[in-house]
Enzyme design. Structure first.
Site, PDB file in Angstrom:
ATOM      1  N   LYS A  36      34.189 -13.076  24.249  1.00 63.21           N
ATOM      2  CA  LYS A  36      34.788 -12.453  23.062  1.00 63.21           C
ATOM      3  C   LYS A  36      35.241 -13.492  22.042  1.00 63.21           C
ATOM      4  O   LYS A  36      35.846 -14.494  22.406  1.00 63.21           O
ATOM      5  CB  LYS A  36      35.964 -11.578  23.526  1.00 63.21           C
ATOM      6  CG  LYS A  36      36.709 -10.830  22.453  1.00 63.21           C
ATOM      7  CD  LYS A  36      35.818 -10.072  21.503  1.00 63.21           C
ATOM      8  CE  LYS A  36      34.872  -9.098  22.197  1.00 63.21           C
ATOM      9  NZ  LYS A  36      33.777  -8.625  21.294  1.00 63.21           N
ATOM     10  N   GLN A  91      40.796  -5.011  21.840  1.00 61.75           N
ATOM     11  CA  GLN A  91      40.635  -4.677  23.262  1.00 61.75           C
ATOM     12  C   GLN A  91      41.852  -5.084  24.092  1.00 61.75           C
ATOM     13  O   GLN A  91      42.154  -4.458  25.102  1.00 61.75           O
ATOM     14  CB  GLN A  91      39.380  -5.377  23.850  1.00 61.75           C
ATOM     15  CG  GLN A  91      38.065  -4.839  23.354  1.00 61.75           C
ATOM     16  CD  GLN A  91      37.545  -5.630  22.172  1.00 61.75           C
ATOM     17  OE1 GLN A  91      38.315  -6.128  21.359  1.00 61.75           O
ATOM     18  NE2 GLN A  91      36.238  -5.750  22.046  1.00 61.75           N
ATOM     19  N   ASP A 136      30.496 -12.858  28.825  1.00 62.83           N
ATOM     20  CA  ASP A 136      29.352 -11.960  28.640  1.00 62.83           C
ATOM     21  C   ASP A 136      28.061 -12.602  29.103  1.00 62.83           C
ATOM     22  O   ASP A 136      27.114 -11.910  29.479  1.00 62.83           O
ATOM     23  CB  ASP A 136      29.237 -11.545  27.173  1.00 62.83           C
ATOM     24  CG  ASP A 136      30.106 -10.328  26.921  1.00 62.83           C
ATOM     25  OD1 ASP A 136      31.322 -10.486  26.924  1.00 62.83           O
ATOM     26  OD2 ASP A 136      29.545  -9.222  26.786  1.00 62.83           O
TER      27      ASP A 136
END
Ligand code: MRU
Length: 352
Positions: free
Chosen positions: A248, A196, A237
């Site tokens: 992550k 990402q 998150d």
């Protein structure tokens, strides 16, 4: 343009397909809750706030597609769609938070009948998406004060416009500092295995004209120890009520190395990512994804390991609150003790 939007004519949820970046900017339409759930599971759309907004539009879509003639019939269809969407990915709080908010909206208008419920669902999903952009801009304003002119910032994963409806959280802080005229340089963790950082964060920084270099995740400790990093910025998150953070995979090791080298470690989050129902990070569900993501990085049939190798692929880890210098939220910058500052911020956000 926004990462997620609503097409009222079709109707459909419109998203940027993040699997195709940086090679191609492809927009796809999702026509039913099944397609919406699949797009979240397969990470065509990813990033906690983006997942939440997509699921909200997915539930509005379920309302539009339901043929129920009664409020109760529609409610049953909505509950089934919400279950499907909720199960798409387990770790991001924003997914359940957004679905609960939409379900509450439908519930509040049960007595007004199915047509009103359908209309209110679309309005609420749109409102949630608009608020996400506004919240990110406020996070950016608060966080930019922590970035000095000339700073090198180390960033993990992608927390930008692509991970939200627009603008971004941790990357939004960097954007705001840049827009204020500060010279900011970003060390972009490539973020294995889905890359990402290399694929998405670098692509965004290119668009904004912000200086960056991509580093392997393994190189972060070297840059921190050699004094080349002023600040580490990440998103989350899910944040437990004691301040433990699920983010992550690799965030924990980054936080350890930051602390060992006295580099401030900031976590930028909307208050919708704070889950006060959980006492600590131990009970945050951690998604374990397909080992193929580790064994074949580009998922193009070009394995990087011997045939038959096995792999493990946890998508997130838990960073204990003691390693986090401060949280940057839309309410302001929050310092320890986190049980107090986080719950105050959530209450204040609910009031406004
Ligand atoms: O697996 P992903 O790409 O959905 O993980 C995203 C992250 O870990 C982000 O840091 C987090 O969702 C915050 S995005 C504003």
């Amino acid at each position: 343009m926004r990462t997620i939007s609503w097409d009222s004519k079709t109707p459909a949820v419109r998203i940027i397909d993040q699997r195709r970046l940086p090679a191609d900017l492809v927009i796809i339409d999702l026509h039913n809750p099944q397609e919406v759930a699949a797009s979240i599971r397969q990470m065509a759309v990813r990033g906690a706030p983006a997942i939440g907004a997509t699921a909200a539009f997915g539930l509005a879509l379920a309302g539009q597609l339901s043929t129920a003639g009664s409020a109760q019939g529609l409610w049953d269809d909505l509950e089934a769609a919400a279950t499907l969407l909720r199960d798409a990915r387990p770790t991001a709080t924003n997914l359940g938070w957004a679905l609960d908010r939409l379900l509450q909206t439908a519930h509040d208008s049960l007595e007004k009948g199915p047509q009103t419920m359908r209309r209110r669902l679309v309005e609420e999903a749109q409102k949630l998406a608009d608020e996400d952009v506004e919240v990110n801009r406020r996070i950016g304003q608060h966080g930019a004060d922590l970035i000095n002119d000339g700073a090198t910032v180390l960033h993990h994963c992608n927390t930008g416009a692509l991970a939200t409806v627009d603008y971004g959280t941790a990357l939004g802080v960097i954007r705001t500092a840049h827009d204020q005229g500060k010279r900011v340089h970003v060390l972009v963790d490539e973020t294995r295995p889905r890359l990402q950082g290399a694929r998405l964060t670098a692509w965004e920084l290119d668009q904004y004209g912000i200086s960056y270099e991509i580093i392997t995740d393994n190189a972060a400790g070297y840059f921190l120890h050699s004094g080349q990093v002023a600040t580490v910025l990440v998103g989350a998150d899910r944040v437990a009520s004691n301040g433990d953070v699920a983010n992550k995979i690799g965030t924990y090791m980054l936080a350890l190395a930051s602390n060992d080298n006295d580099v401030p470690f900031y976590c930028a989050v909307p208050t919708s990512t704070i889950d006060l129902s959980l006492p600590s990070g131990e009970t945050i569900p951690i998604e374990e994804r397909d080992p193929a993501e580790v064994l074949d990085l580009q998922r193009q049939g070009q394995p990087i390991a011997p045939d038959g190798s096995r792999a493990r692929n946890p998508a997130f880890d838990i960073t204990p609150s003691r390693l986090i210098t401060a949280f940057i939220t839309e309410i302001g910058v929050l310092h320890p003790p986190y049980p107090t500052s986080l719950s105050r911020a959530v209450k204040e956000a609910q009031r406004t």
